[in-house]
Design a protein around this motif. Structure first.
Motif, PDB file in Angstrom:
ATOM      1  N   GLY A 170       0.822  -1.199   0.000  1.00 17.24           N
ATOM      2  CA  GLY A 170       0.000   0.000   0.000  1.00 17.24           C
ATOM      3  C   GLY A 170       0.855   1.247   0.000  1.00 17.24           C
ATOM      4  N   VAL A 171       0.200   2.397   0.222  1.00 13.86           N
ATOM      5  CA  VAL A 171       0.878   3.690   0.204  1.00 13.86           C
ATOM      6  C   VAL A 171       1.689   3.850   1.486  1.00 13.86           C
ATOM      7  CG1 VAL A 171       0.546   6.195   0.129  1.00 13.86           C
ATOM      8  CG2 VAL A 171      -0.904   4.706  -1.259  1.00 13.86           C
ATOM      9  N   THR A 172       2.967   4.139   1.317  1.00 10.26           N
ATOM     10  CA  THR A 172       3.869   4.287   2.461  1.00 10.26           C
ATOM     11  C   THR A 172       4.308   5.728   2.689  1.00 10.26           C
ATOM     12  OG1 THR A 172       5.742   3.748   1.025  1.00 10.26           O
ATOM     13  CG2 THR A 172       4.758   1.931   2.288  1.00 10.26           C
ATOM     14  N   GLU A 173       4.226   6.560   1.659  1.00  5.43           N
ATOM     15  CA  GLU A 173       4.637   7.959   1.786  1.00  5.43           C
ATOM     16  C   GLU A 173       3.703   8.840   0.972  1.00  5.43           C
ATOM     17  OE1 GLU A 173       8.739   8.757   0.779  1.00  5.43           O
ATOM     18  OE2 GLU A 173       9.253   6.645   1.109  1.00  5.43           O
ATOM     19  N   VAL A 174       3.431  10.031   1.508  1.00  8.92           N
ATOM     20  CA  VAL A 174       2.715  11.066   0.766  1.00  8.92           C
ATOM     21  C   VAL A 174       3.520  12.347   0.880  1.00  8.92           C
ATOM     22  CG1 VAL A 174       0.614  12.442   0.624  1.00  8.92           C
ATOM     23  CG2 VAL A 174       0.458  10.021   1.166  1.00  8.92           C
ATOM     24  N   HIS A 175       3.734  13.005  -0.245  1.00  8.26           N
ATOM     25  CA  HIS A 175       4.574  14.192  -0.269  1.00  8.26           C
ATOM     26  C   HIS A 175       3.725  15.449  -0.389  1.00  8.26           C
ATOM     27  CE1 HIS A 175       7.267  10.957  -2.175  1.00  8.26           C
ATOM     28  NE2 HIS A 175       7.553  11.033  -0.881  1.00  8.26           N
ATOM     29  N   ASP A 176       4.357  16.597  -0.188  1.00  9.57           N
ATOM     30  CA  ASP A 176       3.632  17.867  -0.178  1.00  9.57           C
ATOM     31  C   ASP A 176       2.931  18.152  -1.498  1.00  9.57           C
ATOM     32  OD1 ASP A 176       4.392  18.302   2.412  1.00  9.57           O
ATOM     33  OD2 ASP A 176       6.091  19.610   1.907  1.00  9.57           O
ATOM     34  N   ASP A 177       3.486  17.647  -2.602  1.00  3.86           N
ATOM     35  CA  ASP A 177       2.857  17.885  -3.905  1.00  3.86           C
ATOM     36  C   ASP A 177       1.780  16.844  -4.212  1.00  3.86           C
ATOM     37  OD1 ASP A 177       4.383  15.647  -4.288  1.00  3.86           O
ATOM     38  OD2 ASP A 177       5.498  16.415  -6.016  1.00  3.86           O
ATOM     39  N   LEU A 178       1.408  16.057  -3.184  1.00  2.00           N
ATOM     40  CA  LEU A 178       0.391  15.003  -3.283  1.00  2.00           C
ATOM     41  C   LEU A 178       0.837  13.804  -4.107  1.00  2.00           C
ATOM     42  CD1 LEU A 178      -3.026  16.894  -3.509  1.00  2.00           C
ATOM     43  CD2 LEU A 178      -1.852  15.950  -1.514  1.00  2.00           C
ATOM     44  N   SER A 179       2.119  13.768  -4.473  1.00  2.00           N
ATOM     45  CA  SER A 179       2.640  12.533  -5.044  1.00  2.00           C
ATOM     46  C   SER A 179       2.824  11.528  -3.911  1.00  2.00           C
ATOM     47  CB  SER A 179       3.974  12.791  -5.758  1.00  2.00           C
ATOM     48  OG  SER A 179       4.955  13.209  -4.828  1.00  2.00           O
ATOM     49  N   SER A 180       2.980  10.281  -4.270  1.00  2.00           N
ATOM     50  CA  SER A 180       3.064   9.244  -3.240  1.00  2.00           C
ATOM     51  C   SER A 180       3.991   8.130  -3.674  1.00  2.00           C
ATOM     52  CB  SER A 180       1.669   8.666  -2.955  1.00  2.00           C
ATOM     53  OG  SER A 180       1.202   7.932  -4.079  1.00  2.00           O
ATOM     54  N   CYS A 181       4.387   7.313  -2.704  1.00  2.00           N
ATOM     55  CA  CYS A 181       5.151   6.101  -2.956  1.00  2.00           C
ATOM     56  C   CYS A 181       4.449   4.940  -2.260  1.00  2.00           C
ATOM     57  CB  CYS A 181       6.579   6.219  -2.442  1.00  2.00           C
ATOM     58  SG  CYS A 181       7.546   7.553  -3.219  1.00  2.00           S
ATOM     59  N   SER A 182       4.603   3.765  -2.821  1.00  2.00           N
ATOM     60  CA  SER A 182       4.002   2.562  -2.252  1.00  2.00           C
ATOM     61  C   SER A 182       5.094   1.551  -1.966  1.00  2.00           C
ATOM     62  CB  SER A 182       2.981   1.956  -3.228  1.00  2.00           C
ATOM     63  OG  SER A 182       1.872   2.810  -3.402  1.00  2.00           O
ATOM     64  N   GLY A 183       4.769   0.585  -1.088  1.00  2.00           N
ATOM     65  CA  GLY A 183       5.759  -0.425  -0.756  1.00  2.00           C
ATOM     66  C   GLY A 183       5.128  -1.696  -0.237  1.00  2.00           C
ATOM     67  N   VAL A 184       5.970  -2.697  -0.034  1.00  2.00           N
ATOM     68  CA  VAL A 184       5.567  -3.992   0.517  1.00  2.00           C
ATOM     69  C   VAL A 184       6.238  -4.151   1.877  1.00  2.00           C
ATOM     70  CG1 VAL A 184       5.760  -6.491   0.250  1.00  2.00           C
ATOM     71  CG2 VAL A 184       5.127  -5.076  -1.703  1.00  2.00           C
ATOM     72  N   VAL A 185       5.438  -4.472   2.901  1.00  2.00           N
ATOM     73  CA  VAL A 185       5.923  -4.579   4.273  1.00  2.00           C
ATOM     74  C   VAL A 185       5.468  -5.914   4.853  1.00  2.00           C
ATOM     75  CG1 VAL A 185       5.794  -3.586   6.602  1.00  2.00           C
ATOM     76  CG2 VAL A 185       5.856  -2.075   4.600  1.00  2.00           C
ATOM     77  N   ASP A 186       6.339  -6.549   5.601  1.00  2.00           N
ATOM     78  CA  ASP A 186       5.971  -7.763   6.326  1.00  2.00           C
ATOM     79  C   ASP A 186       4.948  -7.386   7.399  1.00  2.00           C
ATOM     80  OD1 ASP A 186       6.001  -9.942   8.275  1.00  2.00           O
ATOM     81  OD2 ASP A 186       7.802 -10.650   7.265  1.00  2.00           O
ATOM     82  N   ALA A 187       3.850  -8.107   7.474  1.00  2.00           N
ATOM     83  CA  ALA A 187       2.794  -7.774   8.427  1.00  2.00           C
ATOM     84  C   ALA A 187       3.242  -7.925   9.874  1.00  2.00           C
ATOM     85  CB  ALA A 187       1.562  -8.647   8.182  1.00  2.00           C
ATOM     86  N   ARG A 188       4.331  -8.656  10.127  1.00  2.00           N
ATOM     87  CA  ARG A 188       4.840  -8.827  11.485  1.00  2.00           C
ATOM     88  C   ARG A 188       6.061  -7.948  11.773  1.00  2.00           C
ATOM     89  NH1 ARG A 188       2.934 -13.030  14.503  1.00  2.00           N
ATOM     90  NH2 ARG A 188       1.407 -14.378  13.477  1.00  2.00           N
ATOM     91  N   SER A 189       6.373  -7.053  10.860  1.00  2.00           N
ATOM     92  CA  SER A 189       7.487  -6.147  11.086  1.00  2.00           C
ATOM     93  C   SER A 189       7.192  -5.233  12.275  1.00  2.00           C
ATOM     94  CB  SER A 189       7.733  -5.296   9.835  1.00  2.00           C
ATOM     95  OG  SER A 189       8.618  -4.237  10.105  1.00  2.00           O
ATOM     96  N   THR A 190       8.192  -4.995  13.090  1.00  2.00           N
ATOM     97  CA  THR A 190       8.031  -4.083  14.226  1.00  2.00           C
ATOM     98  C   THR A 190       8.443  -2.662  13.887  1.00  2.00           C
ATOM     99  OG1 THR A 190      10.237  -4.675  15.008  1.00  2.00           O
ATOM    100  CG2 THR A 190       8.369  -5.926  15.901  1.00  2.00           C
ATOM    101  N   THR A 191       9.088  -2.477  12.732  1.00  2.00           N
ATOM    102  CA  THR A 191       9.545  -1.146  12.338  1.00  2.00           C
ATOM    103  C   THR A 191       8.774  -0.578  11.159  1.00  2.00           C
ATOM    104  OG1 THR A 191      11.207  -1.987  10.780  1.00  2.00           O
ATOM    105  CG2 THR A 191      11.869  -1.750  13.097  1.00  2.00           C
ATOM    106  N   GLY A 192       8.118  -1.429  10.366  1.00  2.00           N
ATOM    107  CA  GLY A 192       7.415  -0.956   9.184  1.00  2.00           C
ATOM    108  C   GLY A 192       8.325  -0.652   8.016  1.00  2.00           C
TER     109      GLY A 192
END
Length: 406
Positions: free
Chosen positions: A267-289
């Motif tokens: 899903g979406v992991t970052e949103v920037h001031d210009d409303l652009s975004s980045c997405s990523g894959v994260v382990d559901a059991r990660s403690t840091t994200g």
């Protein structure tokens, strides 16, 4: 620019029949069983891919989580296909045709259910519909207010449950999850579609009715991924629930899809001031994200049943959908194949943001080109087919098909 009446009709129909398309990454509310590999298209596949590649101008070029947190995603055990060189152009008018489809559709204007080559008229319109116990369970969207209806085999209503969002359904159709408020608490309900086990109910941290809950998907045989919105500031918390506890999953602005096969979330992991975004894959059991990988070129929308691939739409969508769709390796982020819509100039073109998987290697989408809605099968090997099964072909200007179990 003033839209034509046809453009307005298509735009309104798309919003009536699908999840509100996120004009920016901050918009929140806005497959069942694995189909057998379909031989019918493989004879023509090589020719289709070759033709598509020749038309290209520019080339482009896990195991289940254990008890401790992990910040990296392990590669899938099955090898991925060789990436397709170049962009595959999609024109539904000239695409090879197929009269079979391994997923179910709803015609919300019919209303009717299109499944296994049969069209069944429905007494009411549903946003989702899937087998449950001896009948069905369906989601109803009334101007953004959702409810679930338990139905008998003849689609007569047995019970109705207010909820906050659509249901989540497992890739094999055996599990269903939803959120409901009992007057005091929000709870996530995880059931077996055939009633073969007891319900799992998990109380969520925030109790107020305004703390909107969305059920994203399944991340293991016993866990469901959900989001809950803080009504005070609109912040979204991602949670992994197991029938007794709700554990935060860091790293997301807005998760879109999850895999019980590999235990990851995209899903979406970052949103920037210009409303652009980045997405990523994260382990559901990660403690840091910490994401295993990120992309700022795609909005990651749907993981394949085995978790090997993830469908990526354009990073910014307008009201008509996405002009492109990429299939990426979910373990590495490498683009396996890029699809791009083509059609007459100055016409509406867009792939809807509901993407389903017919099997581990074939995604199915609905799209609009001009005044027509089409259903397409897109293979990880670059093949494209237009579905012409009964109930799929609509009159010009009708944009009412959506997936029954997504």
């Amino acid at each position: 620019m003033n839209n034509t009446p046809l453009e307005d009709q298509v735009h309104d129909a798309l919003h009536r029949t699908a999840d509100p398309l996120h004009r920016s990454p901050l918009t929140v509310g806005d497959v069942r069983t694995r189909a057998r590999r379909i031989q019918r298209r493989r004879t023509a596949a090589a020719g289709v891919v070759a033709a598509a590649v020749l038309a290209v101008a520019v080339p482009v070029g896990l195991d289940l989580a254990g008890p401790s947190g992990r910040d990296s995603v392990q590669p899938a055990t099955q090898p991925s296909v060789t990436p397709v060189t170049g962009t595959v152009r999609i024109d539904p008018r000239s695409a090879p045709r197929s009269d079979t489809l391994g997923v179910s559709l709803l015609d919300v204007d019919g209303p009717s259910l299109v499944a296994d080559g049969t069209v069944t008229e429905l007494p009411s319109s549903y946003d989702q519909l899937t087998p449950y116990l001896d009948g069905w369970i369906g989601a109803v969207n009334t101007e953004g207010a959702y409810s679930l209806r338990q139905l008998d085999a003849d689609f007569r209503v047995l019970d109705e449950i207010p909820t906050s969002s659509r249901m989540a359904l497992s890739a094999d159709g055996t599990r269903i999850a939803w959120a409901e408020h009992d007057g005091t608490h929000w709870r996530v309900v995880d059931v077996a579609a055939d009633g073969s086990r007891e319900e799992r109910r998990t109380q969520l941290p925030q109790d107020s009715v305004e703390s909107h809950v969305e059920v994203v998907g399944f991340v293991s045989d016993t866990e469901v991924l959900v989001t809950q919105t803080d009504p005070a500031d609109g912040a979204i918390t991602t949670l992994r629930v197991d029938g007794s506890t709700a554990t935060p999953v860091p790293g997301f602005v807005r998760p879109w899809t999850a895999s019980a096969a590999t235990g990851v979330v995209a899903g979406v992991t970052e949103v920037h001031d210009d409303l652009s975004s980045c997405s990523g894959v994260v382990d559901a059991r990660s403690t840091t994200g910490t994401p295993a990988w990120t992309t700022c070129d795609h909005t990651l929308a749907s993981l394949s049943p085995d978790g090997r691939y993830v469908a990526g739409l354009a990073s910014y969508l307008d009201g008509y959908g996405s002009p492109t769709l990429a299939i990426l390796d979910a373990a590495t982020g490498e683009v396996v194949v890029d699809f791009e819509l083509i059609g007459p100039t100055n016409t509406i073109l867009g792939i809807n943001d509901r993407v389903v998987w017919e099997d581990e290697d074939d995604a199915v989408v609905t799209m609009v080109s001009g005044d027509r809605q089409y259903v397409l099968r897109l293979g990880v090997d670059g093949t494209v087919e237009r579905i012409t099964a009964p109930g799929v072909e609509l009159a010009p200007g009708a944009v009412s098909l959506t997936f029954a179990a997504r």
